[in-house]
Design an enzyme around this catalytic site. Structure first.
Site, PDB file in Angstrom:
ATOM      1  N   PRO A   1      51.731   2.171  -9.273  1.00 52.22           N
ATOM      2  CA  PRO A   1      52.940   3.489  -9.806  1.00 52.22           C
ATOM      3  C   PRO A   1      53.587   3.751  -8.452  1.00 52.22           C
ATOM      4  CG  PRO A   1      50.198   3.606  -9.495  1.00 52.22           C
ATOM      5  CD  PRO A   1      50.758   2.834  -9.501  1.00 52.22           C
ATOM      6  N   CYS A   2      55.148   3.554  -9.142  1.00 48.97           N
ATOM      7  CA  CYS A   2      56.590   4.152  -8.559  1.00 48.97           C
ATOM      8  C   CYS A   2      56.588   5.456  -8.577  1.00 48.97           C
ATOM      9  CB  CYS A   2      57.603   3.957  -8.639  1.00 48.97           C
ATOM     10  SG  CYS A   2      57.703   4.165 -10.775  1.00 48.97           S
ATOM     11  N   GLN A   3      55.978   6.985  -9.334  1.00 53.34           N
ATOM     12  CA  GLN A   3      56.072   8.017  -8.722  1.00 53.34           C
ATOM     13  C   GLN A   3      55.327   8.727  -7.389  1.00 53.34           C
ATOM     14  OE1 GLN A   3      53.907   6.272 -11.067  1.00 53.34           O
ATOM     15  NE2 GLN A   3      54.452   7.023 -12.710  1.00 53.34           N
TER      16      GLN A   3
END
Length: 563
Positions: A109-111
């Site tokens: 996840p890049c969040q």
């Protein structure tokens, strides 16, 4: 060629898997926590049969009250498309060790790191999934792996830890930023790639990946056609003068409230004023307050996010100072955004019949993913053309193929000046030429010239890897001589290796000499400072001693004349 067996972690809707499939890979496992994305993934990829999604309620075993937690029971995880929480390493690690794939790919996840979010970084619990990816690599020990994420990932402690893990496992790493618009997708999506090859040197992938890069960026016009969009005359408001900047807001910020979040911005005006007469424009919802709404079709699309497909909004109206009406700008449909991201026109996003778990206890049945879920899938997806280029580059490396020149294998050939992309010859320092004359005793100028020519060629062959020192380049050159320069005779290969090794020796000596000079300079400065301090101390001591002597001197009283 025999396809490499691949595992796709954090697989999402299947962008990475689609690209690898096109490159000839066999997808043996796809894992993700999002059931809606898994449904889209399973429905579109032929090698993953439909119907493998679980039909029973999915309750993770560690939350079940009917049985103790499962640890490493492979019988629970035989599905090709699998709902998985990759934080549960004890369940999925043993399976990965049993599968032993040739390659593991995935984008954690890049969040936590993306500029489009709050950027909590290591403080976000999802950042631990980056380390979970590295642990899965340690369990599976594949020959290759590829981790994809936003460039901001490199600033995190989690990334630094996984890099240390990869190196401890014996992987040579290629760490580089790539732009999807140079690899077959009409989207300016910048992503960070960390790719590893077991028992190889750093930078191993660059020369293979470079051959698939286009010499120019793929644009919206290339994908959607030159007739897409509207001209500047189509979107101006009749009777309003074209101002060179957005007027300042009133004291009560009335203009800021009109039209809600969407309004004409300074960047919109700048783009319109700098446009060419033939330019055509479209609307694309921005990701920030300073990001423009107005876009030109001769450029790649900006990075597509889950909110990019939103329009101007029903409440939008031009402000009294605006001379461009954003409502007149066409906007790509969701299908057109999907094409800009590199997905085929027949890709199925609206897939019926999947189940999702809410709070792991209450089940919610949905006929198809919601529009919000579908848009988020598209925003999170890896561009399939970029994944295909990465896959083909890795396949070339696995087969020890000789890398070719840039763009000779580009999937979507562009145009442009190739000379801008050619590497320049290495400039040999004059001091090194003098060193060669003194230490290698070349009798003829021709011999010295040939030695310097061999050095330039050796440097050119490993320049694409971007290594930090000549010693690292010397290690990489051995791999290049085995693959890219294999047709050379033994004498020429030995000459290239010797030329680079001699330069590394000189560089080591020169660095040692510079370090010694720096040390001496610091010592002289320290002595000078200490000397000045000692002189000041001596002066102070002398002054104090003089004062003490004067204080101890007896007072002499003179006789008066009257006495």
């Amino acid at each position: 060629m025999a396809g490499l067996r691949a595992v796709d972690l954090f697989c999402g809707a299947g962008g990475f898997a689609l690209g690898l499939k096109r490159a000839g890979f066999e997808i043996v496992k796809s894992l993700d926590f999002n059931l809606a994305a898994l449904a889209v993934h399973s429905a579109n990829l032929e090698e993953i049969p439909r119907g493998l999604l679980p039909t029973l309620p999915i309750i993770p075993p560690w939350r079940s009250k009917k049985r103790p937690p499962l640890r490493g029971r492979l019988s629970e995880h035989r599905r090709v498309v699998q709902h998985a929480d990759l934080m549960d390493i004890l369940s999925h690690g043993p399976e990965m060790a049993t599968i032993r794939p040739d390659i593991i790919v995935g984008g954690p996840p890049c969040q936590p790191y993306s500029r489009a979010g709050p950027q909590r970084g290591d403080g976000d619990w999802r950042s631990a999934l980056t380390e979970a990816f590295a642990i899965m690599i340690a369990c599976g020990r594949p020959r290759y792996f590829v981790m994809e994420n936003v460039p901001e990932l490199t600033k995190s402690h989690a990334y630094k830890r996984v890099v240390e893990m990869f190196r401890a496992l014996g992987y040579g790493l290629t760490e580089t930023a790539v732009d999807a618009s140079l690899y077959g997708a009409a989207q300016g999506r910048n992503r960070w790639i960390c790719a590893g090859a077991l028992n190889d040197s750093d930078g191993w992938l660059l020369e293979y990946l470079e051959q698939y890069a286009s010499v120019r960026h793929l644009t919206v016009a290339d994908e959607l056609g030159s007739a897409f969009g509207a001209t500047l005359e189509d979107i101006v408001i009749p009777g309003r003068a074209r101002v060179t900047e957005v007027q300042p807001k009133t004291a009560d910020r009335k203009f800021a409230r009109e039209g809600g979040h969407t309004r004409l911005k300074d960047r919109d005006v700048q783009i319109a004023l700098r446009s060419l007469p033939t330019d055509r424009f479209y609307f694309c919802r921005p990701g920030g307050a300073q990001t423009p709404n107005v876009r030109v079709i001769r450029d790649p699309s900006p990075t597509v996010t889950g909110k990019s497909t939103g329009g101007v909004g029903k409440d939008y109206e031009p402000r009294p100072v605006d001379w461009i009406d954003l409502r007149k700008l066409p906007q790509p449909t969701f299908e057109e955004f999907s094409r800009l991201c590199g997905f085929p026109t027949d890709w199925k996003w609206d897939v019926p019949g999947y189940r999702t778990a809410v709070n792991f206890s209450t089940l919610l049945t949905s006929a198809s993913p919601t529009q919000t879920e579908i848009k988020q899938m598209l925003g999170n997806a890896v561009a399939p053309p970029l994944a295909e280029c990465i896959g083909r580059a890795i396949a070339d490396h696995s087969l020890a193929r000789v890398p070719t020149s840039r763009s000779s294998k580009c999937l979507r050939e562009g145009t442009g000046d190739r000379a801008l992309h050619e590497s320049r010859d290495f400039e040999v320092p004059t001091a090194y030429s003098d060193w060669l004359k003194a230490h290698r005793l070349f009798k003829r100028p021709k011999d010295l010239s040939q030695e310097l020519s061999n050095l330039r060629r050796a440097k050119r062959e490993v320049a694409a890897r971007g290594l930090a020192s000549t010693r690292d380049e010397l290690a990489a050159l051995d791999r290049v001589l085995q693959v890219a320069l294999a047709p050379l005779n033994d004498g020429m290969r030995s000459s290239l290796r010797r030329a680079l090794r001699d330069f590394a020796d000189w560089e080591d000596q020169d660095n040692a000499r510079k370090a010694e000079l720096t040390s001496q300079r610091k010592a002289r400065k320290r002595d000078r400072e200490y000397g000045e301090a000692d002189a000041w101390v001596q002066a102070q001591l002398q002054a104090e001693e003089l004062e003490a002597r004067q204080a101890q001197r007896p007072l002499k009283l003179g006789r008066s004349k009257a006495g």
